[in-house]
Design an enzyme around this catalytic site. Sequence first.
Site, PDB file in Angstrom:
ATOM      1  N   ASP A  99       0.314  -5.332  -3.251  1.00  0.00           N
ATOM      2  CA  ASP A  99       0.378  -6.577  -2.934  1.00  0.00           C
ATOM      3  C   ASP A  99      -0.090  -7.233  -1.667  1.00  0.00           C
ATOM      4  OD1 ASP A  99       2.457  -6.048  -1.817  1.00  0.00           O
ATOM      5  OD2 ASP A  99       3.797  -7.363  -2.528  1.00  0.00           O
ATOM      6  N   HIS A 372      -1.863   0.867  -8.796  1.00  0.00           N
ATOM      7  CA  HIS A 372      -1.121  -0.547  -8.918  1.00  0.00           C
ATOM      8  C   HIS A 372      -1.626  -1.230  -7.465  1.00  0.00           C
ATOM      9  CE1 HIS A 372       1.460  -3.755 -10.226  1.00  0.00           C
ATOM     10  NE2 HIS A 372       1.575  -3.905  -8.618  1.00  0.00           N
ATOM     11  N   ASP A 424      -0.850   7.497 -15.472  1.00  0.00           N
ATOM     12  CA  ASP A 424      -2.021   6.963 -14.301  1.00  0.00           C
ATOM     13  C   ASP A 424      -2.495   5.443 -14.913  1.00  0.00           C
ATOM     14  OD1 ASP A 424      -3.871   6.282 -12.301  1.00  0.00           O
ATOM     15  OD2 ASP A 424      -5.393   7.717 -13.154  1.00  0.00           O
ATOM     16  N   GLU A 433       2.240   2.884  -7.508  1.00  0.00           N
ATOM     17  CA  GLU A 433       1.703   1.964  -6.548  1.00  0.00           C
ATOM     18  C   GLU A 433       1.966   2.775  -5.130  1.00  0.00           C
ATOM     19  OE1 GLU A 433       4.169  -1.518  -6.429  1.00  0.00           O
ATOM     20  OE2 GLU A 433       3.140  -2.723  -4.997  1.00  0.00           O
TER      21      GLU A 433
END
Length: 460
Positions: A99, A372, A424, A433
């Site tokens: 993020d 991710h 995956d 992530e």
Amino acid sequence: MFGDMPGPGIMGMISGLSRGSLIMGMFLLVNGMVMNVEAHNYKAHNYGAALSASILFFEGQRSGKLPPNQRMKWRNDSALQDGSDAGVDLVGGYYDAGDNVKFNFPMAFTTTMLAWGVLEFGEYMDAELEHALEAIKWGTDYFLKATSTPGVVFAQVGDPNSDHACWERPEDMDTPRTTFQVNETNPGSEVSGEIAAALAASSMVFLECDPKYSALLLKRAITVFEFANTYRGTYNESLGGAVCPFYCDYNGYEFMKGSTLNSSLAIPAADSLVCSLLPESPTRTVQYSPGGLLYKPGGSNFQHGTALSFLLVVYARYLHQTNSFVNCSGVVATPYRLVQLAQRQVDYILGTNPMKMSYMVGDAMKFPKKIHHRGSSLPRIAIHPQHIGCGEGYYLYFTSNNSNPNRVTGAVVGGPDLDDTYVDSRDNFAEAEPTTYINAPLVGLLAYFKHLTSFEMYWT
Ligand SMILES: *[C@@H]1O[C@H](CO)[C@@H](O)[C@H](O)[C@H]1NC(C)=O
Ligand SMILES: *[C@@H]1O[C@H](CO)[C@@H](O)[C@H](O)[C@H]1NC(C)=O
Ligand SMILES: *[C@@H]1O[C@H](CO)[C@@H](O)[C@H](O)[C@H]1NC(C)=O
Ligand SMILES: *[C@@H]1O[C@H](CO)[C@@H](O)[C@H](O)[C@H]1NC(C)=O
Ligand SMILES: *[C@@H]1O[C@H](CO)[C@@H](O)[C@H](O)[C@H]1NC(C)=O
Ligand SMILES: *[C@@H]1O[C@H](CO)[C@@H](O)[C@H](O)[C@H]1NC(C)=O
């Protein structure tokens, strides 16, 4: 809604190590000596290449103005106004994971572990040492900014809820870049203490190569530690939902006077930690998968394997030096055994596992392709200069079946489940992530194992 909320295991590890950093500071003082040891002549993996990649990863996580020598070329400048809502400059630092929030608590842990890795194993890093120092400085330059106002420590930049609700490149993000601070009336001893630890450990790293910078870091570390110690409180309460449940302080904090940092306190604590890990120990608390993976519940599991393996190797070197061993209620563990367990975890990450894949993004035959990670999964600015909005990113790229277009070389994902299986998939954030705090302890470990396999030396 999808998000990056890590489970309690992660936070426990991090806040536990806020205290650990202080204990380990003591180990550093007694453990300055160089030791050449060899676990076994097992050479399944190219630790040198993995070391290079593990450091390169941090360039993919950079926030702020990228320097001309940036090697991960698909990234661009981002978050150049950070801090402006508080009238300060908070440009720089690292995004914690997939993020675009700058969470200073895990960032401080990351920087501390990188610094400790260099102090312990920097002599084995060779040409990568320079890159490791750059990775540390990218953190400390930011922490100097975050602590430049006396009585204030900036704890975070970016509104985590709106950030997690969007799938945007860091270069595009338009969610609120709110700054969060702790101060005398609303303290945060854990986040401030961990930042002080990062500054102090880094000051040791730069002591010889950049004494002026080292002195600056040390001076600031002392001021920040005094603030953390004088104004006691948890940032859980001072900042509430902005920081927790994302990175809660699960373990609280503890301040130890220098005089209590002696072997009568540390040795039993370290022995008990080792006995909680060893598969054959009667007091083991962690689980192991059939394939040999150290496992604790809560997502981003490899953070435990890398951080705990780092401690195992550091402690093994100390035990070897003092000609001692660990006795787990009658089950004796030699330093060699500790190193062997640590190497098993590192090898698992690099491909010795039932899925026969490397969990580090790179050149292996098989590695995670749909991690991710927003920047990795969206097209780069150079080939798609137009802004990609919050929802557009989600529908066009998050849900796509295609592999990520940009390779975050060296990124280690959260890793497989207790049954050794790995899915995956971008929506599988608990496993897919990468995070800075998985990689940070791995850097030192890889330098150590690279060294072991390049010299044929054995424990006696
Ligand atoms: C102190 O920190 C709290 C929590 O972040 C914040 O609400 C408050 O405005 C800060 N105080 C000052 C004087 O800035
Ligand atoms: C912070 O909040 C978490 C989650 O509610 C809680 O488990 C933890 O005990 C709190 N930490 C402190 C130091 O109060
Ligand atoms: C070490 O710490 C313990 C516990 O605080 C204390 O009782 C003892 O005197 C200390 N020993 C030394 C040698 O400083
Ligand atoms: C290990 O500890 C047990 C007690 O738990 C003791 O009986 C045994 O002698 C110890 N072994 C060694 C080698 O010190
Ligand atoms: C940023 O983007 C521009 C335009 O695509 C590109 O030429 C440049 O190399 C990028 N900068 C970095 C540091 O990657
Ligand atoms: C992605 O793959 C799944 C399973 O193979 C399929 O059901 C889905 O329609 C695919 N989605 C797209 C956007 O192609």
